[in-house]
Design a protein around this motif. Sequence first.
Motif, PDB file in Angstrom:
ATOM      1  N   VAL A  73      36.282  20.548  55.254  1.00 37.54           N
ATOM      2  CA  VAL A  73      36.448  21.092  53.901  1.00 37.54           C
ATOM      3  C   VAL A  73      35.261  21.988  53.569  1.00 37.54           C
ATOM      4  O   VAL A  73      34.102  21.558  53.674  1.00 37.54           O
ATOM      5  CB  VAL A  73      36.576  19.955  52.863  1.00 37.54           C
ATOM      6  N   TRP A  74      35.561  23.231  53.219  1.00 38.15           N
ATOM      7  CA  TRP A  74      34.526  24.205  52.835  1.00 38.15           C
ATOM      8  C   TRP A  74      34.318  24.095  51.325  1.00 38.15           C
ATOM      9  O   TRP A  74      35.237  24.374  50.542  1.00 38.15           O
ATOM     10  CB  TRP A  74      34.976  25.625  53.198  1.00 38.15           C
ATOM     11  N   ASN A  75      33.114  23.673  50.939  1.00 42.72           N
ATOM     12  CA  ASN A  75      32.799  23.554  49.514  1.00 42.72           C
ATOM     13  C   ASN A  75      32.068  24.821  49.067  1.00 42.72           C
ATOM     14  O   ASN A  75      30.914  25.036  49.437  1.00 42.72           O
ATOM     15  CB  ASN A  75      31.916  22.318  49.288  1.00 42.72           C
ATOM     16  N   PRO A  76      32.727  25.673  48.266  1.00 40.88           N
ATOM     17  CA  PRO A  76      32.107  26.963  47.916  1.00 40.88           C
ATOM     18  C   PRO A  76      30.850  26.801  47.065  1.00 40.88           C
ATOM     19  O   PRO A  76      30.103  27.754  46.906  1.00 40.88           O
ATOM     20  CB  PRO A  76      33.209  27.685  47.129  1.00 40.88           C
ATOM     21  N   LEU A  77      30.625  25.601  46.542  1.00 39.03           N
ATOM     22  CA  LEU A  77      29.460  25.401  45.677  1.00 39.03           C
ATOM     23  C   LEU A  77      28.233  24.938  46.469  1.00 39.03           C
ATOM     24  O   LEU A  77      27.170  24.718  45.899  1.00 39.03           O
ATOM     25  CB  LEU A  77      29.795  24.380  44.568  1.00 39.03           C
ATOM     26  N   GLN A  78      28.395  24.774  47.782  1.00 39.67           N
ATOM     27  CA  GLN A  78      27.249  24.349  48.597  1.00 39.67           C
ATOM     28  C   GLN A  78      26.876  25.435  49.595  1.00 39.67           C
ATOM     29  O   GLN A  78      27.753  26.190  50.057  1.00 39.67           O
ATOM     30  CB  GLN A  78      27.598  23.074  49.369  1.00 39.67           C
TER      31      GLN A  78
END
Length: 390
Positions: free
Chosen positions: A219-224
Amino acid sequence: MTTVDLPLLPLGRGSDPASERGVECPGDLPSASDPDLVERARAAKAALGDRVFVLGHHYQRDEVIQFADVTGDSFKLARDAAARPAAEYIVFCGVHFMAESADILTGPEQKVILPDLAAGCSMADMARIAQVEAAWDAMAAAGVQDSVVPVTYMNSSADIKAFCGRNGGVVCTSSNAEVALEWAFQQKPDAKVLFLPDQHLGRNTAVLKLGYSLDDCVVWNPLQPNGGLTAEQLRDAKVILWRGHCSVHGRFSPDVVDELRERIPGINILVHPECQHEVVLKADLVGSTEFIIKTIEAAPAGSAWAIGTELNLVKRLATEHPDKRIVFLDKNVCYCSTMNRIDLPHFVWAMESLVEGVVVNQITVDPDTERDALVALQRMLDLPGKSHRD
Ligand code: 13P
Ligand code: SF4
């Protein structure tokens, strides 16, 4: 007997992009208590005749859907919009990303109107183009970008569809996600898929339809920074899921499935693929809104169904099928608040404005974005035969 188990509290609201986008409804909206609204809508539609074509998504309110020339899921509506070159105005009773797609797929002289500009989608808002471009650069830095094929769910902004068009990717809907992913994996040797923006549709399709394991998905977390992933995790992954979800479908929980199976023996659980993986695993059937409708239409009298999708649709199905027991797969009321923004006053206002020759709330996509997004949308429309699994 028809049953929809409904509590009284309006929970499950999506984000409201109205304040975020500074959207106001210009002009005079008719009052919701005007007793002539239905008559006014009828009269405006009759006055416009073939010049207007009204599209209605299945999640729209009954008060609006009664005026739709066609109803459908987002895939069917995209095709229907494209198939009406003679209509001067396409009034889209749905949400912003659907109206954008209609504008891309219709001719330059046709005008697409969204009766309330505040009808957005919280899931689509979870992937911004700047975030996606940054993720793409990070994938280049990790040495994987050349093998990544981007696939975006229809529920995304036009600029993200354009990103997919520019980078060898495709659009998909809940009707054709399986065939779109199959297509994507065939595009390159050792291909990986970047799936935007709904992690649940991506995971459910990759694991339950294509046979990948949960370990193949990250899962790619755009906030990290770097999406919260190491270069090694990116290299090992087959599917990179964007960390987005639907605030309406994300509410359904596996516990309620267990409770209902205990309370109503023989009940069938029918859910939309935007639901969490744990819910879909426990369901009997999973599919788009169009699939859900066709399944209930074909079900025998006396059968019992718990449906995990937006409440306007579940209530309509319960009303239309009094010979079947239909319950909602949540303890709380769960409307899509942005779909519900399109109400009769906004519809009447948009239609009467057109009668007066004033085009309100036109949705236009800029030409560069339109050109690239059309590439990805056209790839979807050209997917092989099974592309619309209703
Ligand atoms: P469909 O693809 O089934 O129309 O769903 C669209 C949507 O917004 C679901 O939340
Ligand atoms: Fe977006 Fe969910 Fe509403 Fe569909 S139901 S429009 S995905 S917020």
